[in-house]
Motif scaffolding. Structure first.
Motif, PDB file in Angstrom:
ATOM      1  N   LEU A  60       0.979  -1.163  -0.030  1.00  0.00           N
ATOM      2  CA  LEU A  60      -0.085   0.361  -0.024  1.00  0.00           C
ATOM      3  C   LEU A  60       0.965   1.116  -0.073  1.00  0.00           C
ATOM      4  O   LEU A  60       0.503   2.170  -0.793  1.00  0.00           O
ATOM      5  CB  LEU A  60      -0.898   0.048   1.054  1.00  0.00           C
ATOM      6  N   LEU A  61       1.710   1.138   0.862  1.00  0.00           N
ATOM      7  CA  LEU A  61       2.660   2.404   0.858  1.00  0.00           C
ATOM      8  C   LEU A  61       3.557   2.534  -0.406  1.00  0.00           C
ATOM      9  O   LEU A  61       3.711   3.567  -0.934  1.00  0.00           O
ATOM     10  CB  LEU A  61       4.077   2.345   2.028  1.00  0.00           C
ATOM     11  N   VAL A  62       3.938   1.641  -1.095  1.00  0.00           N
ATOM     12  CA  VAL A  62       4.358   1.469  -2.382  1.00  0.00           C
ATOM     13  C   VAL A  62       3.702   2.068  -3.557  1.00  0.00           C
ATOM     14  O   VAL A  62       3.779   2.973  -4.536  1.00  0.00           O
ATOM     15  CB  VAL A  62       5.334   0.316  -2.895  1.00  0.00           C
ATOM     16  N   GLY A  63       2.447   1.593  -3.313  1.00  0.00           N
ATOM     17  CA  GLY A  63       1.506   2.164  -4.503  1.00  0.00           C
ATOM     18  C   GLY A  63       1.196   3.508  -4.293  1.00  0.00           C
ATOM     19  O   GLY A  63       1.084   4.262  -5.154  1.00  0.00           O
ATOM     20  N   ILE A  64       1.089   4.080  -2.885  1.00  0.00           N
ATOM     21  CA  ILE A  64       0.803   5.613  -2.677  1.00  0.00           C
ATOM     22  C   ILE A  64       2.105   6.484  -3.466  1.00  0.00           C
ATOM     23  O   ILE A  64       1.844   7.605  -3.897  1.00  0.00           O
ATOM     24  CB  ILE A  64       0.458   5.830  -1.136  1.00  0.00           C
ATOM     25  N   VAL A  65       3.482   5.731  -2.967  1.00  0.00           N
ATOM     26  CA  VAL A  65       4.375   6.640  -3.601  1.00  0.00           C
ATOM     27  C   VAL A  65       4.240   6.564  -5.069  1.00  0.00           C
ATOM     28  O   VAL A  65       4.816   7.721  -5.650  1.00  0.00           O
ATOM     29  CB  VAL A  65       5.741   6.026  -2.827  1.00  0.00           C
ATOM     30  N   MET A  66       4.140   5.592  -5.736  1.00  0.00           N
ATOM     31  CA  MET A  66       4.228   5.391  -7.099  1.00  0.00           C
ATOM     32  C   MET A  66       3.073   6.526  -7.433  1.00  0.00           C
ATOM     33  O   MET A  66       3.437   6.996  -8.670  1.00  0.00           O
ATOM     34  CB  MET A  66       3.816   4.020  -7.322  1.00  0.00           C
ATOM     35  N   TYR A  67       1.936   6.384  -7.007  1.00  0.00           N
ATOM     36  CA  TYR A  67       0.619   7.398  -7.330  1.00  0.00           C
ATOM     37  C   TYR A  67       1.182   8.837  -7.627  1.00  0.00           C
ATOM     38  O   TYR A  67       0.847   9.488  -8.418  1.00  0.00           O
ATOM     39  CB  TYR A  67      -0.394   7.167  -6.480  1.00  0.00           C
ATOM     40  N   LEU A  90       5.993  14.292  -6.546  1.00  0.00           N
ATOM     41  CA  LEU A  90       7.233  14.277  -5.726  1.00  0.00           C
ATOM     42  C   LEU A  90       8.128  14.828  -6.639  1.00  0.00           C
ATOM     43  O   LEU A  90       9.290  15.748  -6.150  1.00  0.00           O
ATOM     44  CB  LEU A  90       7.660  12.802  -5.064  1.00  0.00           C
ATOM     45  N   ILE A  91       8.263  14.407  -7.815  1.00  0.00           N
ATOM     46  CA  ILE A  91       9.413  15.190  -8.965  1.00  0.00           C
ATOM     47  C   ILE A  91       9.255  16.460  -8.806  1.00  0.00           C
ATOM     48  O   ILE A  91      10.201  17.308  -8.916  1.00  0.00           O
ATOM     49  CB  ILE A  91       9.307  14.357 -10.200  1.00  0.00           C
ATOM     50  N   ALA A  92       8.060  16.938  -9.236  1.00  0.00           N
ATOM     51  CA  ALA A  92       7.873  18.549  -9.095  1.00  0.00           C
ATOM     52  C   ALA A  92       8.541  19.171  -7.974  1.00  0.00           C
ATOM     53  O   ALA A  92       8.884  20.328  -7.760  1.00  0.00           O
ATOM     54  CB  ALA A  92       6.524  18.945  -9.432  1.00  0.00           C
ATOM     55  N   LEU A  93       7.998  18.612  -6.752  1.00  0.00           N
ATOM     56  CA  LEU A  93       8.516  19.220  -5.502  1.00  0.00           C
ATOM     57  C   LEU A  93       9.903  19.195  -5.365  1.00  0.00           C
ATOM     58  O   LEU A  93      10.692  20.118  -4.830  1.00  0.00           O
ATOM     59  CB  LEU A  93       7.845  18.420  -4.300  1.00  0.00           C
ATOM     60  N   VAL A  94      10.586  18.207  -5.653  1.00  0.00           N
ATOM     61  CA  VAL A  94      12.177  17.864  -5.457  1.00  0.00           C
ATOM     62  C   VAL A  94      12.850  19.093  -6.407  1.00  0.00           C
ATOM     63  O   VAL A  94      13.491  19.614  -6.086  1.00  0.00           O
ATOM     64  CB  VAL A  94      12.638  16.614  -5.783  1.00  0.00           C
ATOM     65  N   ILE A 127       0.480  20.757 -10.055  1.00  0.00           N
ATOM     66  CA  ILE A 127       0.668  19.517 -10.337  1.00  0.00           C
ATOM     67  C   ILE A 127       0.240  18.147  -9.351  1.00  0.00           C
ATOM     68  O   ILE A 127      -0.231  17.236  -9.704  1.00  0.00           O
ATOM     69  CB  ILE A 127       2.303  19.208 -10.601  1.00  0.00           C
ATOM     70  N   PHE A 128       0.576  18.901  -8.169  1.00  0.00           N
ATOM     71  CA  PHE A 128      -0.130  17.701  -7.086  1.00  0.00           C
ATOM     72  C   PHE A 128      -1.814  17.864  -7.220  1.00  0.00           C
ATOM     73  O   PHE A 128      -2.067  16.533  -6.961  1.00  0.00           O
ATOM     74  CB  PHE A 128       0.371  18.412  -5.582  1.00  0.00           C
ATOM     75  N   LEU A 129      -2.033  18.936  -7.250  1.00  0.00           N
ATOM     76  CA  LEU A 129      -3.768  18.539  -7.187  1.00  0.00           C
ATOM     77  C   LEU A 129      -4.200  17.894  -8.230  1.00  0.00           C
ATOM     78  O   LEU A 129      -5.168  17.242  -8.358  1.00  0.00           O
ATOM     79  CB  LEU A 129      -4.310  20.266  -7.070  1.00  0.00           C
ATOM     80  N   THR A 130      -3.592  18.352  -9.790  1.00  0.00           N
ATOM     81  CA  THR A 130      -3.935  17.439 -10.836  1.00  0.00           C
ATOM     82  C   THR A 130      -3.591  15.702 -10.630  1.00  0.00           C
ATOM     83  O   THR A 130      -4.447  15.154 -11.003  1.00  0.00           O
ATOM     84  CB  THR A 130      -3.252  17.866 -11.956  1.00  0.00           C
ATOM     85  N   ASN A 131      -2.581  15.585 -10.070  1.00  0.00           N
ATOM     86  CA  ASN A 131      -2.167  14.116  -9.808  1.00  0.00           C
ATOM     87  C   ASN A 131      -3.184  13.650  -8.702  1.00  0.00           C
ATOM     88  O   ASN A 131      -3.560  12.601  -9.014  1.00  0.00           O
ATOM     89  CB  ASN A 131      -0.670  14.307  -9.090  1.00  0.00           C
TER      90      ASN A 131
END
Length: 61
Positions: free
Chosen positions: A4-11, A16-20, A29-33
């Motif tokens: 479940l944790l891996v799935g949430i991170v993948m989602y 995360l890329i945009a934030l980094v 990007i977060f909201l659209t995602n």
């Protein structure tokens, strides 16, 4: 539980890329995602958007 944790991170990989990267549209990007990431097309759009060129704001002294 780990799956479940891996799935949430993948989602949220695009957000995360945009934030980094400090993308100027990271919140959008977060909201659209969050809203459209469950569709393959929505996830791909946010991924492409997150890796496009971002304007890094430079502070002028």
């Amino acid at each position: 539980m780990e799956a479940l944790l891996v799935g949430i991170v993948m989602y949220f990989i695009p957000a995360l890329i945009a934030l980094v990267r400090g993308h100027h549209n990271a919140f959008a990007i977060f909201l659209t995602n969050l809203i459209f990431g469950w569709t393959v097309i929505g996830w791909l759009v946010t991924l492409i958007w997150s890796v496009t060129a971002s304007d890094r704001r430079v502070r002028e002294a």
